[in-house]
Motif scaffolding. Sequence first.
Motif, PDB file in Angstrom:
ATOM      1  N   SER A   1       0.842  -1.175   0.121  1.00 47.22           N
ATOM      2  CA  SER A   1       0.232   0.098   0.055  1.00 47.22           C
ATOM      3  C   SER A   1       0.823   1.307  -0.103  1.00 47.22           C
ATOM      4  N   HIS A   2       2.152   1.161   0.432  1.00 44.21           N
ATOM      5  CA  HIS A   2       3.019   2.394   0.301  1.00 44.21           C
ATOM      6  C   HIS A   2       4.059   2.322  -0.773  1.00 44.21           C
ATOM      7  N   VAL A   3       3.673   1.562  -1.736  1.00 42.18           N
ATOM      8  CA  VAL A   3       4.844   1.455  -2.797  1.00 42.18           C
ATOM      9  C   VAL A   3       4.651   2.977  -3.640  1.00 42.18           C
ATOM     10  N   ARG A   4       5.791   3.393  -3.613  1.00 45.67           N
ATOM     11  CA  ARG A   4       5.873   4.648  -4.549  1.00 45.67           C
ATOM     12  C   ARG A   4       5.903   4.571  -5.874  1.00 45.67           C
ATOM     13  N   TYR A   5       6.694   3.451  -6.452  1.00 47.76           N
ATOM     14  CA  TYR A   5       6.806   3.389  -7.641  1.00 47.76           C
ATOM     15  C   TYR A   5       7.063   1.961  -8.249  1.00 47.76           C
ATOM     16  N   SER A   6       6.553   1.394  -9.360  1.00 47.18           N
ATOM     17  CA  SER A   6       6.899   0.439  -9.912  1.00 47.18           C
ATOM     18  C   SER A   6       6.942   0.444 -11.427  1.00 47.18           C
ATOM     19  N   ASN A   7       7.714  -0.528 -11.893  1.00 44.10           N
ATOM     20  CA  ASN A   7       7.790  -0.253 -13.443  1.00 44.10           C
ATOM     21  C   ASN A   7       6.825  -1.300 -14.095  1.00 44.10           C
ATOM     22  N   LEU A   8       5.818  -1.824 -13.512  1.00 41.59           N
ATOM     23  CA  LEU A   8       4.962  -3.176 -13.860  1.00 41.59           C
ATOM     24  C   LEU A   8       4.546  -2.510 -15.181  1.00 41.59           C
ATOM     25  N   GLU A   9       3.815  -1.265 -15.260  1.00 44.90           N
ATOM     26  CA  GLU A   9       3.192  -0.630 -16.415  1.00 44.90           C
ATOM     27  C   GLU A   9       4.092  -0.277 -17.568  1.00 44.90           C
ATOM     28  N   GLU A  10       5.452  -0.126 -17.270  1.00 41.61           N
ATOM     29  CA  GLU A  10       6.231   0.172 -18.362  1.00 41.61           C
ATOM     30  C   GLU A  10       7.085  -0.747 -19.075  1.00 41.61           C
ATOM     31  N   VAL A  11       7.323  -1.923 -18.406  1.00 39.74           N
ATOM     32  CA  VAL A  11       8.133  -2.852 -19.133  1.00 39.74           C
ATOM     33  C   VAL A  11       7.424  -3.826 -19.790  1.00 39.74           C
ATOM     34  N   ASP A  12       7.861  -4.548 -20.743  1.00 40.26           N
ATOM     35  CA  ASP A  12       7.386  -5.766 -21.576  1.00 40.26           C
ATOM     36  C   ASP A  12       7.408  -6.870 -20.733  1.00 40.26           C
ATOM     37  N   GLU A  13       6.667  -7.875 -21.137  1.00 37.16           N
ATOM     38  CA  GLU A  13       6.507  -9.205 -20.567  1.00 37.16           C
ATOM     39  C   GLU A  13       7.883  -9.939 -20.547  1.00 37.16           C
TER      40      GLU A  13
ATOM     41  N   GLN B   1      10.350  -9.020 -18.631  1.00 39.42           N
ATOM     42  CA  GLN B   1      11.379  -8.159 -18.328  1.00 39.42           C
ATOM     43  C   GLN B   1      11.281  -7.922 -16.694  1.00 39.42           C
ATOM     44  N   PRO B   2      12.730  -7.711 -16.008  1.00 37.76           N
ATOM     45  CA  PRO B   2      12.491  -7.418 -14.611  1.00 37.76           C
ATOM     46  C   PRO B   2      11.908  -6.387 -14.162  1.00 37.76           C
ATOM     47  N   ILE B   3      11.269  -6.571 -13.038  1.00 39.96           N
ATOM     48  CA  ILE B   3      10.438  -5.446 -12.365  1.00 39.96           C
ATOM     49  C   ILE B   3      11.207  -4.707 -11.397  1.00 39.96           C
ATOM     50  N   ALA B   4      10.582  -3.473 -11.053  1.00 33.28           N
ATOM     51  CA  ALA B   4      11.325  -2.720 -10.127  1.00 33.28           C
ATOM     52  C   ALA B   4      10.267  -2.043  -9.135  1.00 33.28           C
ATOM     53  N   ILE B   5      10.582  -2.093  -7.692  1.00 39.19           N
ATOM     54  CA  ILE B   5       9.577  -1.819  -6.848  1.00 39.19           C
ATOM     55  C   ILE B   5      10.277  -0.925  -5.730  1.00 39.19           C
ATOM     56  N   GLU B   6       9.570   0.030  -5.402  1.00 40.68           N
ATOM     57  CA  GLU B   6      10.237   1.232  -4.435  1.00 40.68           C
ATOM     58  C   GLU B   6       9.109   1.188  -3.169  1.00 40.68           C
ATOM     59  N   ASN B   7       9.626   0.949  -2.106  1.00 37.63           N
ATOM     60  CA  ASN B   7       9.125   1.011  -0.877  1.00 37.63           C
ATOM     61  C   ASN B   7       8.083   0.100  -0.421  1.00 37.63           C
ATOM     62  N   LEU B   8       8.212  -1.168  -0.796  1.00 38.51           N
ATOM     63  CA  LEU B   8       7.464  -2.371  -0.531  1.00 38.51           C
ATOM     64  C   LEU B   8       7.806  -2.666   1.049  1.00 38.51           C
ATOM     65  N   THR B   9       6.731  -2.739   1.812  1.00 42.58           N
ATOM     66  CA  THR B   9       6.864  -2.891   3.435  1.00 42.58           C
ATOM     67  C   THR B   9       6.926  -4.420   3.575  1.00 42.58           C
ATOM     68  N   MET B  10       7.693  -4.788   4.446  1.00 42.36           N
ATOM     69  CA  MET B  10       7.943  -6.388   4.751  1.00 42.36           C
ATOM     70  C   MET B  10       7.851  -6.462   6.205  1.00 42.36           C
ATOM     71  N   HIS B  11       7.264  -7.490   7.132  1.00 41.73           N
ATOM     72  CA  HIS B  11       7.336  -7.622   8.262  1.00 41.73           C
ATOM     73  C   HIS B  11       7.560  -9.050   8.661  1.00 41.73           C
ATOM     74  N   LEU B  12       8.225  -9.638   9.486  1.00 48.17           N
ATOM     75  CA  LEU B  12       8.878 -10.854   9.739  1.00 48.17           C
ATOM     76  C   LEU B  12       7.909 -10.863  11.178  1.00 48.17           C
ATOM     77  N   LEU B  13       7.221 -11.825  11.126  1.00 46.69           N
ATOM     78  CA  LEU B  13       6.404 -12.430  12.496  1.00 46.69           C
ATOM     79  C   LEU B  13       6.819 -13.798  12.921  1.00 46.69           C
ATOM     80  N   VAL B  14       6.862 -14.252  14.086  1.00 41.71           N
ATOM     81  CA  VAL B  14       7.265 -15.621  14.650  1.00 41.71           C
ATOM     82  C   VAL B  14       5.936 -15.641  15.909  1.00 41.71           C
ATOM     83  N   GLU B  15       6.013 -16.926  16.387  1.00 41.96           N
ATOM     84  CA  GLU B  15       4.950 -17.166  17.335  1.00 41.96           C
ATOM     85  C   GLU B  15       4.951 -16.049  18.288  1.00 41.96           C
TER      86      GLU B  15
END
Length: 275
Positions: free
Chosen positions: A222-234, A236-250
């Motif tokens: 939800s906080h991604v500021r930019y990705s090139n998914l709409e710009e590149v061809d099938e 091609q590698p994708i770029a993602i800015e500001n993807l948030t990640m959490h690691l949870l344990v028990e």
Amino acid sequence: MQVPKGTLIALGGGDDDGLISLIRSELCSIDSNIEVITTATLEPMESGQAYKEAFEELGCNSVRFMHIDEDNEADKPEYLSRIAQAEVIFFTGGNQLRLKEFLAGSQLHQLMQRRYREEEITIAGTSAGAAAMSDRMIYEGYGYHSLQKGEVKTTHGLGFIQNVFIDTHFTERGRFGRLAHAVTKRPQFVGVGLGEETGIIIKNGNHIEVFGNGVVTIMDGSHVRYSNLEEVDEGQPIAIENLTMHLLVEGHEYCLSDRYFRKLSQQKRKTSSKT
């Protein structure tokens, strides 16, 4: 939106003794009606019998299994009657596309959804059975190829929960890339990556609590500021800015609607284990 009264439990695959013990010790009695759905597997008799015996070894005395496929339609009166009386429904591993093909849209599927919304039923699954729980599921995307546009495939799932991707065998099979790709493409979804022998309990369709010895990965696009998914061809590698990640344990939880991470207090953990 109606808050579901049921509980979902999803395991990332691997040894599922802990999942079976959790269901038996905290969520059902020895007299609870347990139905094991073996549709995802190509070895339904062996798998169904193994789960039946595993639950019976813990004292459960009302365990049955059903296999729904091209030769055994979902909407048999017997199956509808059994699911109407089940207190626990358990989906085995295998291929999640089989669950979509043979269950989705059937009267049996609609009955499960209604009971999950309106009654205190437990719906559990491991591996493919966990991956299929949401309204969309990932079914393809491997290794480094999963970070190339078009290489990750999703389709409709069983729809017990909305706007969540549940991916299984997550750390063991290197599925970081495909979950990141899926969430970036659909930022309204929260990605949940389950390691083997590790799972989540989802209550009220919203609160995730972790169990098991491994790690649960949460991806929030939800906080991604930019990705090139709409710009590149099938391909091609994708770029993602500001993807948030959490690691949870028990001992930790995550709220899907508010997207917050929290360590459970000892008191909350004790209270939670009794509900």
